[in-house]
Design a protein around this motif. Structure first.
Motif, short mmCIF file in Angstrom:
data_model
loop_
_atom_site.label_atom_id
_atom_site.label_comp_id
_atom_site.label_asym_id
_atom_site.label_seq_id
_atom_site.Cartn_x
_atom_site.Cartn_y
_atom_site.Cartn_z
N PRO A 52 47.15 -13.23 -11.19
CA PRO A 52 48.41 -12.47 -11.17
C PRO A 52 48.20 -11.10 -11.81
N ARG A 177 53.54 -11.53 -3.80
CA ARG A 177 52.50 -11.51 -4.84
C ARG A 177 52.62 -10.26 -5.69
N ASN A 205 53.73 -18.36 -12.58
CA ASN A 205 52.76 -17.27 -12.76
C ASN A 205 53.23 -15.92 -12.25
N ASP A 206 54.53 -15.76 -11.98
CA ASP A 206 54.99 -14.46 -11.48
C ASP A 206 55.45 -13.51 -12.58
N THR A 216 46.79 -19.15 -12.58
CA THR A 216 46.35 -18.40 -11.39
C THR A 216 47.16 -18.80 -10.16
N TYR A 217 47.16 -17.89 -9.17
CA TYR A 217 47.80 -18.19 -7.90
C TYR A 217 46.97 -19.19 -7.10
N GLU A 223 52.53 -23.29 -5.20
CA GLU A 223 53.77 -22.57 -5.50
C GLU A 223 54.94 -23.05 -4.65
#
Length: 402
Positions: A52, A177, A205-206, A216-217, A223
């Protein structure tokens, strides 16, 4: 008689043998160095994809004229776009809203400034150009509730914009993202006009929602569960039918939700703005922009799609790029989809959107733009953006009173 001589064998001299060994050694060293370079670049690219990132300065402010309410920016493909935008700055204000272009000399563009800045205000040169336009829900001047949605990673903040009426239709809006739920505010008024409640959500994680264990994405592979939680929240609040709207990576998340949700029966359709439909298409496009050799792209995909790679990038599980390819799984699509994508996107190419529309013309409607670039379709042509979405929603029988 003298015995006949045997033909002498041709042997390389010690000098030539040494040269050959040196040449071979140099080749081995060069090959090893090349392989090391490929590995290093691939690992860096993979880490960039899953890590991110905050807001990135992509614009240079040249000057500010407070009396004329204009701002001059270095000319880029984004800063020269027609329409209304925003810019994140440092100085007297964190966020400025920008109007139309009033001058363009090929090197700089001057735009109307729609946010008041004091005459003595100073701004840093580096800034981030944005398509958000609205950065706070209050700017919409609509009723809004700040709520918390319980998800597998904890409580995720969201904004709920109740409809004026009770159509039973909600839209769950999922940002892209490296952004936040503020990205989706532009679409709230058009849904409210249709009698639809909007739920602008955050996810792991945003930067607003809790972190996952890895931080992490996974590009939508995990998500989507936070989107599923948002659907459950809406159902508990009285929703009977759910629209999913995803922006960029949010589109990938909505497509995963459509495929995997336990509530597929209440999903009425998907609206995707500049969506990621297939991550390999995006990676291939970005590697071309960076002029990276093919082995770098190939190894990057292997790193992302493997357990050993997940350990290298300090991620959680491997990212299933095949499963995230919704073109390859087009036969599994069950709900109507509206895609809005600019063919000059510049970040997420529209190729996969075209491919999905071609694979499922029975369910997918593709509305292509030009010039608008990535997630800036509303900004570029608000009238068309609004009309296309509202017409499609009405065709699905989802507007208030239908």
């Amino acid at each position: 008689m003298n015995a006949p001589r045997r033909a002498a064998r041709s042997r390389p001299s010690k000098g030539k043998a040494s040269i050959a060994r040196v040449g071979l050694s140099a080749l081995v060293v060069a090959t090893a160095a090349s392989a090391t370079a490929v590995s290093a670049v691939s690992l860096r690219m993979a880490r960039t994809v899953v890590t991110p990132a905050g807001r990135v300065a992509n614009t240079r402010i040249v000057s500010l004229d407070a009396s004329a309410q204009t701002i001059t920016l270095e000319r880029t493909a984004d800063t020269a776009l027609p329409g209304r935008y925003g810019i994140f700055t440092t100085g007297t204000s964190d966020y400025l809203r920008l109007g139309s272009v009033v001058a363009d000399d090929g090197k700089t563009v001057t735009r109307k400034l729609l946010t008041h800045v004091p005459a003595d205000g100073s701004l840093a040169a580096e800034a981030a150009f944005s398509g958000w336009y609205f950065d706070e829900p209050e700017q919409l001047r609509l009723p809004v509730l700040s709520v918390q949605i319980e998800t597998p990673v904890g409580l995720c903040p969201a904004w709920e914009f109740p409809a004026d009426g009770d159509s039973g239709v909600w839209v769950v809006q999922v940002h892209g993202r490296g952004t936040t739920r503020a990205e989706t505010l532009r679409a709230v008024p058009l849904f409210r006009a249709l009698g639809i409640t909007s739920l602008a959500v955050s996810y792991r994680n945003d930067g607003e929602a809790p972190r996952s264990a890895s931080g992490t994405y996974t590009l939508g592979a995990t998500e989507w569960r936070d989107v599923e939680s948002a659907i459950e929240y809406a159902l508990h609040r009285g929703a009977r039918r759910i629209l999913l709207m995803g922006w960029s990576m949010g589109g990938a998340m909505c497509l995963q939700t459509e495929a995997l949700s336990a509530h597929r029966d209440v999903i009425a359709g998907l609206i995707l703005e500049s969506p990621v439909v297939d991550w390999r298409t995006v990676l291939r496009y970005q590697s071309r922009l960076l002029k990276l050799p093919a082995p770098v792209l190939s190894l990057t995909e292997r790193i992302l799609d493997s357990r050993w790679g997940a350990r290298l990038v300090r991620g959680g599980d491997a990212i299933p790029l095949d499963r995230l390819d919704r073109v390859a799984h087009a036969a599994e699509l069950r709900h109507p989809v509206l895609i809005l994508h600019s063919d000059d996107d510049g970040f997420v190419p529209s190729d996969a959107s075209h491919a999905l529309a071609a694979a499922r013309p029975d369910l997918v409607t593709l509305e292509t733009f030009e010039v608008a670039r990535h997630t800036k379709l509303w900004n570029y042509d608000e009238t068309r953006f609004t009309r296309v979405i509202q017409d499609w929603v009405r065709q699905q029988g989802l507007a208030d009173g239908e």
